[in-house]
Design a protein around this motif. Sequence first.
Motif, PDB file in Angstrom:
ATOM      1  N   LEU A 229      -8.947   2.019  -6.051  1.00  0.00           N
ATOM      2  CA  LEU A 229      -7.616   1.540  -6.470  1.00  0.00           C
ATOM      3  C   LEU A 229      -7.760  -0.094  -6.450  1.00  0.00           C
ATOM      4  CD1 LEU A 229      -5.248   4.002  -5.377  1.00  0.00           C
ATOM      5  CD2 LEU A 229      -6.080   3.719  -7.344  1.00  0.00           C
ATOM      6  N   PHE A 230      -8.297  -0.611  -5.286  1.00  0.00           N
ATOM      7  CA  PHE A 230      -8.094  -2.041  -5.054  1.00  0.00           C
ATOM      8  C   PHE A 230      -9.385  -2.804  -5.447  1.00  0.00           C
ATOM      9  CE2 PHE A 230      -4.924  -0.292  -1.910  1.00  0.00           C
ATOM     10  CZ  PHE A 230      -3.821  -1.195  -2.477  1.00  0.00           C
ATOM     11  N   ARG A 231     -10.201  -2.052  -6.437  1.00  0.00           N
ATOM     12  CA  ARG A 231     -11.354  -2.876  -7.063  1.00  0.00           C
ATOM     13  C   ARG A 231     -11.040  -4.015  -7.786  1.00  0.00           C
ATOM     14  NH1 ARG A 231     -10.418   1.066 -10.391  1.00  0.00           N
ATOM     15  NH2 ARG A 231     -10.700   0.637 -12.748  1.00  0.00           N
ATOM     16  N   PRO A 232     -11.825  -5.049  -7.683  1.00  0.00           N
ATOM     17  CA  PRO A 232     -11.635  -6.228  -8.527  1.00  0.00           C
ATOM     18  C   PRO A 232     -11.482  -5.697 -10.139  1.00  0.00           C
ATOM     19  CG  PRO A 232     -13.568  -6.705  -7.319  1.00  0.00           C
ATOM     20  CD  PRO A 232     -13.118  -5.435  -7.107  1.00  0.00           C
ATOM     21  N   GLY A 233     -10.421  -6.516 -10.811  1.00  0.00           N
ATOM     22  CA  GLY A 233     -10.163  -6.220 -12.319  1.00  0.00           C
ATOM     23  C   GLY A 233      -9.223  -5.120 -12.509  1.00  0.00           C
ATOM     24  N   ALA A 234      -8.827  -4.385 -11.469  1.00  0.00           N
ATOM     25  CA  ALA A 234      -8.122  -3.041 -11.701  1.00  0.00           C
ATOM     26  C   ALA A 234      -6.449  -3.727 -11.980  1.00  0.00           C
ATOM     27  CB  ALA A 234      -8.392  -2.176 -10.345  1.00  0.00           C
ATOM     28  N   LYS A 235      -6.118  -4.767 -11.306  1.00  0.00           N
ATOM     29  CA  LYS A 235      -4.753  -5.022 -11.283  1.00  0.00           C
ATOM     30  C   LYS A 235      -4.032  -5.091 -12.477  1.00  0.00           C
ATOM     31  CE  LYS A 235      -1.898  -8.611  -9.476  1.00  0.00           C
ATOM     32  NZ  LYS A 235      -1.614  -9.971  -8.603  1.00  0.00           N
TER      33      LYS A 235
END
Length: 54
Positions: free
Chosen positions: A29-35
């Motif tokens: 969920l908190f991987r880079p690019g997921a925001k």
Amino acid sequence: MDHEIARHLADTWGLVLLVLMFLAAVGFLFRPGAKSYYRKCGHIPLSDDERPKS
């Protein structure tokens, strides 16, 4: 394998497995690019692309 050995394995390795699964889900969920993806998904209920038929 008797009941005591199975219970011991479930108590120790079951907990380790569940913690690892939780950490994998949080990491996903908190991987880079997921925001941007989750922000876009969060606005879906607020969009009025289609009007309800009455």
